[in-house]
Structures are given as C-alpha cells and as structure tokens.
Motif scaffolding. Structure first.
Motif, mmCIF file in Angstrom:
data_model
loop_
_atom_site.group_PDB
_atom_site.id
_atom_site.type_symbol
_atom_site.label_atom_id
_atom_site.label_comp_id
_atom_site.label_asym_id
_atom_site.label_seq_id
_atom_site.Cartn_x
_atom_site.Cartn_y
_atom_site.Cartn_z
ATOM 1 N N MET A 69 -10.701 1.095 15.929
ATOM 2 C CA MET A 69 -11.024 1.847 14.700
ATOM 3 C C MET A 69 -12.127 2.868 14.921
ATOM 4 S SD MET A 69 -10.652 -0.992 11.741
ATOM 5 C CE MET A 69 -10.991 0.100 10.372
ATOM 6 N N ARG A 99 -14.422 8.464 16.060
ATOM 7 C CA ARG A 99 -15.668 8.518 15.280
ATOM 8 C C ARG A 99 -16.356 9.890 15.326
ATOM 9 N NH1 ARG A 99 -18.144 3.923 13.259
ATOM 10 N NH2 ARG A 99 -16.099 3.355 12.513
ATOM 11 N N PHE A 111 -10.711 3.991 -4.132
ATOM 12 C CA PHE A 111 -11.073 4.353 -2.759
ATOM 13 C C PHE A 111 -12.549 4.700 -2.652
ATOM 14 C CE2 PHE A 111 -11.427 8.889 -3.532
ATOM 15 C CZ PHE A 111 -10.655 9.047 -4.674
ATOM 16 N N GLN A 112 -13.040 4.533 -1.439
ATOM 17 C CA GLN A 112 -14.444 4.839 -1.136
ATOM 18 C C GLN A 112 -14.484 6.143 -0.351
ATOM 19 O OE1 GLN A 112 -16.345 1.636 0.864
ATOM 20 N NE2 GLN A 112 -18.376 2.492 0.591
ATOM 21 N N GLU A 119 -3.682 15.369 6.732
ATOM 22 C CA GLU A 119 -3.914 13.987 7.150
ATOM 23 C C GLU A 119 -3.335 13.006 6.124
ATOM 24 O OE1 GLU A 119 -7.507 11.853 9.259
ATOM 25 O OE2 GLU A 119 -7.961 12.080 7.137
ATOM 26 N N THR A 161 -10.968 13.113 4.223
ATOM 27 C CA THR A 161 -9.832 13.001 3.295
ATOM 28 C C THR A 161 -10.225 12.320 1.986
ATOM 29 O OG1 THR A 161 -8.305 13.024 5.132
ATOM 30 C CG2 THR A 161 -7.448 12.189 3.061
ATOM 31 N N THR A 162 -10.989 11.250 2.061
ATOM 32 C CA THR A 162 -11.384 10.564 0.828
ATOM 33 C C THR A 162 -12.345 11.445 0.005
ATOM 34 O OG1 THR A 162 -12.942 9.297 2.190
ATOM 35 C CG2 THR A 162 -10.924 8.170 1.508
ATOM 36 N N ASN A 216 -7.171 -3.312 8.023
ATOM 37 C CA ASN A 216 -7.268 -1.901 7.625
ATOM 38 C C ASN A 216 -7.416 -1.003 8.846
ATOM 39 O OD1 ASN A 216 -9.729 -2.999 8.161
ATOM 40 N ND2 ASN A 216 -10.684 -2.480 6.214
ATOM 41 N N PHE A 273 0.831 -1.207 0.000
ATOM 42 C CA PHE A 273 0.000 0.000 0.000
ATOM 43 C C PHE A 273 0.864 1.255 0.000
ATOM 44 C CE2 PHE A 273 0.860 -1.058 4.413
ATOM 45 C CZ PHE A 273 1.023 0.160 5.046
ATOM 46 N N VAL A 285 -15.489 7.889 2.423
ATOM 47 C CA VAL A 285 -16.099 7.636 3.732
ATOM 48 C C VAL A 285 -16.019 8.860 4.637
ATOM 49 C CG1 VAL A 285 -15.851 5.117 3.759
ATOM 50 C CG2 VAL A 285 -13.966 6.527 4.546
ATOM 51 N N MET A 301 -3.930 4.190 10.438
ATOM 52 C CA MET A 301 -2.475 4.356 10.318
ATOM 53 C C MET A 301 -2.133 5.839 10.279
ATOM 54 S SD MET A 301 -1.224 1.490 7.654
ATOM 55 C CE MET A 301 -1.546 -0.239 7.982
HETATM 56 P P1 FAD Z 1 -12.573 9.320 8.251
HETATM 57 O O1 FAD Z 1 -13.929 9.857 8.486
HETATM 58 O O2 FAD Z 1 -11.413 10.063 8.814
HETATM 59 O O3 FAD Z 1 -12.535 7.838 8.778
HETATM 60 C C1 FAD Z 1 -13.515 6.865 8.468
HETATM 61 C C2 FAD Z 1 -13.023 5.545 9.036
HETATM 62 O O4 FAD Z 1 -11.828 5.173 8.323
HETATM 63 C C3 FAD Z 1 -12.592 5.655 10.508
HETATM 64 O O5 FAD Z 1 -13.639 5.377 11.399
HETATM 65 C C4 FAD Z 1 -11.468 4.678 10.609
HETATM 66 O O6 FAD Z 1 -11.962 3.385 10.874
HETATM 67 C C5 FAD Z 1 -10.839 4.711 9.222
HETATM 68 N N1 FAD Z 1 -9.699 5.642 9.180
HETATM 69 C C6 FAD Z 1 -9.691 6.974 9.478
HETATM 70 N N2 FAD Z 1 -8.462 7.491 9.383
HETATM 71 C C7 FAD Z 1 -7.667 6.477 8.982
HETATM 72 C C8 FAD Z 1 -6.281 6.361 8.731
HETATM 73 N N3 FAD Z 1 -5.442 7.397 8.846
HETATM 74 N N4 FAD Z 1 -5.807 5.149 8.376
HETATM 75 C C9 FAD Z 1 -6.619 4.093 8.224
HETATM 76 N N5 FAD Z 1 -7.934 4.126 8.471
HETATM 77 C C10 FAD Z 1 -8.454 5.302 8.850
HETATM 78 N N6 FAD Z 1 -9.673 2.415 1.704
HETATM 79 C C11 FAD Z 1 -10.035 2.471 0.425
HETATM 80 O O7 FAD Z 1 -11.062 3.068 0.101
HETATM 81 N N7 FAD Z 1 -9.280 1.874 -0.562
HETATM 82 C C12 FAD Z 1 -8.143 1.203 -0.284
HETATM 83 O O8 FAD Z 1 -7.471 0.688 -1.190
HETATM 84 C C13 FAD Z 1 -7.738 1.121 1.085
HETATM 85 N N8 FAD Z 1 -6.623 0.470 1.424
HETATM 86 C C14 FAD Z 1 -6.230 0.448 2.725
HETATM 87 C C15 FAD Z 1 -5.048 -0.208 3.049
HETATM 88 C C16 FAD Z 1 -4.597 -0.262 4.347
HETATM 89 C C17 FAD Z 1 -3.311 -0.967 4.650
HETATM 90 C C18 FAD Z 1 -5.384 0.362 5.362
HETATM 91 C C19 FAD Z 1 -4.900 0.298 6.777
HETATM 92 C C20 FAD Z 1 -6.561 1.016 5.068
HETATM 93 C C21 FAD Z 1 -7.003 1.079 3.749
HETATM 94 N N9 FAD Z 1 -8.154 1.754 3.377
HETATM 95 C C22 FAD Z 1 -8.544 1.776 2.067
HETATM 96 C C23 FAD Z 1 -8.974 2.503 4.366
HETATM 97 C C24 FAD Z 1 -8.706 4.014 4.223
HETATM 98 O O9 FAD Z 1 -7.393 4.302 4.636
HETATM 99 C C25 FAD Z 1 -9.724 4.787 5.082
HETATM 100 O O10 FAD Z 1 -11.012 4.611 4.524
HETATM 101 C C26 FAD Z 1 -9.399 6.291 5.082
HETATM 102 O O11 FAD Z 1 -8.250 6.511 5.864
HETATM 103 C C27 FAD Z 1 -10.565 7.088 5.620
HETATM 104 O O12 FAD Z 1 -10.172 8.444 5.681
HETATM 105 P P2 FAD Z 1 -11.248 9.633 5.715
HETATM 106 O O13 FAD Z 1 -10.583 10.843 6.253
HETATM 107 O O14 FAD Z 1 -11.891 9.772 4.384
HETATM 108 O O15 FAD Z 1 -12.388 9.087 6.683
#
Ligand code: FAD
Ligand code: FES
Ligand code: MG
Length: 280
Positions: free
Chosen positions: A258, A262, A64-65, A44, A70-71, A213, A33, A67, A216
């Motif tokens: 995780m 929230r 990516f989805q 972030e 950041t996404t 996941n 990754f 959620v 991180m």
């Molecule tokens: P937020 O609202 O900040 O978070 C939503 C949820 O995402 C949280 O409740 C938590 O469970 C998780 N999350 C939040 N911050 C992080 C963070 N820094 N690191 C990991 N999880 C977090 N998602 C994809 O859509 N596609 C991928 O290919 C993918 N690969 C991943 C590979 C690995 C090794 C890991 C650990 C996670 C992966 N994810 C992937 C998950 C993705 O990192 C989280 O959806 C993203 O960080 C959410 O960030 P946000 O700010 O949009 O959402």
C-alpha cells in the motif's frame, strides 16, 4: 453520469455523499463496494464502500476521508454535480448469519463500511457490540446510527477527548476475555489496526473477519493490483474479498504494497490542495 444529491461534512476530513445510482442501490448487499471515477479527464478510479443505499430513491451513500488527490477532488464537488462513472456493486457480500454474538470494530473511516454489516448482523438475530475508534472527538463518525442498531456501542479515542481513552484493542480484549466470549469479531479500519485486532482475537481463539483496503485499479480481477497473501494462497481483494479470515492475512506484506506509490501520491496531494486553495 451519477448526480450528487446531498453532501455533508461529518468531520474535518470526512464527507458523506448521497449519489444517484438506481441499479446499484437495488442490487447491493452489505460489504460491497463501488469503483468511482470522478471524471474521465483525470481518470483515477478509487474504491469506496457502499455505506448505505435507498433502493426506492435510487441512491447510494458514500462516506470518505480526504487523504489524497482523488478524495480531495471528490470532496470539492457539490450537489447537482456529477460523478462520471460508478461501477458496482463489486466484491462479495458479507457472510451474514446468526453467529450468536458479534463484536464489530471500526477505526476512523472504517466505521462507515462497518455500518451496513452491523445492520445486517442485527437483522440476522445476533447480539451486536460495536467499538468505534478515532484519533479524537472530532473524528468520531456514525455513533448515532450505530446506536440505533447495535446492542452496545463503545467509543474510544486516542487522546481521551471523547469516550474512553486508548485504542480499540483494549475493549476488544475485554470482550474476548469475558465469558461467554464473542462468536465472531469483525474489524474494518487502517491495516495496522486490523493487524492488532487479529493478534488480540487470536489470543482468545475468537474468529475474526477483516475487510481489506488494498490499492485497486480495475476492481474486477484483471490487474492484480489488489493482491494479498492469505494463508499460502494469493488472493485478489476485489473479486475474492474484500473480506477475509483475519487470522490468515499477511498484513505486513499488504501494508508494504500500500506504500508503493507514496511519493507520487504526496506530490499529487500537495498539487491538488494548492489548486483547491487549501493549506498544504
Ligand atoms: P492517494 O494519495 O492516492 O492515496 C492515499 C492512500 O490510499 C495510498 O497510500 C494507498 O494506501 C491508498 N490508495 C491510493 N489509491 C488507491 C486505490 N486506487 N485503491 C485503493 N486504495 C488506494 N476510503 C474511504 O474513505 N471510504 C470508504 O468507504 C472506503 N472504502 C474502501 C473499500 C475498499 C474495498 C478499498 C480497497 C478501499 C476503500 N477505501 C475507502 C480507501 C480509498 O479507496 C482510498 O482512501 C482512496 O483510494 C485514496 O485515494 P486518493 O487519491 O484520495 O489518495
Ligand atoms: Fe485489479 Fe483487483 S483491482 S485485480
Ligand atoms: Mg490517488
């Protein structure tokens, strides 16, 4: 600076981006990754799996989805714009060998990270079955790509709007109960799905590899944010994983961790959707 070359919307919430990252494209292997930082002002860092790469073109495909904040910010970027930092490839590559028959289960966005593993397992000579699970038809991704490599693809949706109706553990159980049973299962998706895939395979003594996941922050083993309990050991998903023997992972503890932020994440998500002119 990493330029965005292409952007496609695969479903209501899922985007595919091709980005320039020539050195990572050459070095990456299945299961690894990257940590991306969209801009240093809103800094972030989030991990995304390398869903595919083109070493000649020097590009990575990220799926990516949307959620949270950041996404959503990433999805709002258009081709020509840049992602300020992409760090990788990180994590250990998937252990690939000829196991015989492998059943690969992907739930939701987990189907994208599963794709390079399916390709590599097939290249190693395995018979590969794939189960793609989604809430509904609109959220099914990567079906055509999977069909190009896998020996068998089963699609299952929660509401039955496409493929079979139900959850991924139904066809997984059927495969595990068959003779001969699979030599290995691989599951990537929401933690709750991986937890139940683990329970299903345990019943039939089928080994299962899961890709975790966790949250991180640095992605390089320094902050401890991604720690999980595997057996009686503490592991860091970013450097010891992301893949682990599913039969030893403490999924309940992982899910609890995780949810740590929230409230803050929900507030940021709402603020971000308002800024982007989206419905809250
Ligand atoms: P937020 O609202 O900040 O978070 C939503 C949820 O995402 C949280 O409740 C938590 O469970 C998780 N999350 C939040 N911050 C992080 C963070 N820094 N690191 C990991 N999880 C977090 N998602 C994809 O859509 N596609 C991928 O290919 C993918 N690969 C991943 C590979 C690995 C090794 C890991 C650990 C996670 C992966 N994810 C992937 C998950 C993705 O990192 C989280 O959806 C993203 O960080 C959410 O960030 P946000 O700010 O949009 O959402
Ligand atoms: Fe910091 Fe793994 S993300 S130790
Ligand atoms: Mg976030």
């Amino acid at each position: 600076m990493n330029r965005i070359i292409e952007k496609k919307q695969l479903s209501a919430e899922v985007f595919e981006m091709v980005v320039e990252a020539p050195r990572i494209a050459i070095a990456r292997r299945a299961g690894q990754f990257v940590m991306i930082q969209i801009d240093t002002e809103w800094g972030e860092r989030i991990p995304l799996t390398i869903a595919d790469a083109d070493a000649e073109r020097g590009t990575l495909t990220l799926v990516f989805q949307t959620v949270g904040a950041t996404t959503h910010r990433l999805a709002a970027k258009t081709p020509g714009a840049c992602i300020e930092n992409i760090l990788g490839p990180l994590g250990n590559p998937t252990h690939i060998q000829n196991f015989g028959s492998v059943i690969c289960v992907g739930g939701g966005i987990g189907v994208a990270p599963l794709f390079p593993i399916v390709q590599a397992m097939k290249d190693a000579g395995n018979h590969v079955s794939v189960i793609i699970g989604a809430r509904n038809k609109d959220l099914v991704i990567f079906e055509d790509r999977m069909r190009r490599f896998a020996d068998e693809v089963i699609v299952i949706t929660d509401d039955g709007s496409y493929g079979k109706k139900g959850v991924v553990t139904i066809p997984l159980k059927e495969h595990c109960a068959a003779t001969p049973k699979p030599n290995l299962a691989v599951a990537i998706g929401p933690p709750i799905m991986m937890k139940f895939c683990e329970k299903t395979t345990a019943e039939f003594d089928v080994p299962i590899m899961v890709s975790l996941n966790t949250i991180m922050i640095d992605g390089t083993g320094m902050c401890g944010g991604c720690r999980v309990t595997v057996g009686d050991e503490t592991k860091f998903v970013c450097v010891d994983g992301p893949e682990f023997d599913g039969h030893h992972v403490d999924f309940d503890n992982m899910m609890l961790r995780m949810r740590s932020y929230r409230e803050r994440e929900t507030a940021d998500r709402h603020k971000c959707r308002l800024e982007l002119g989206l419905e809250v």
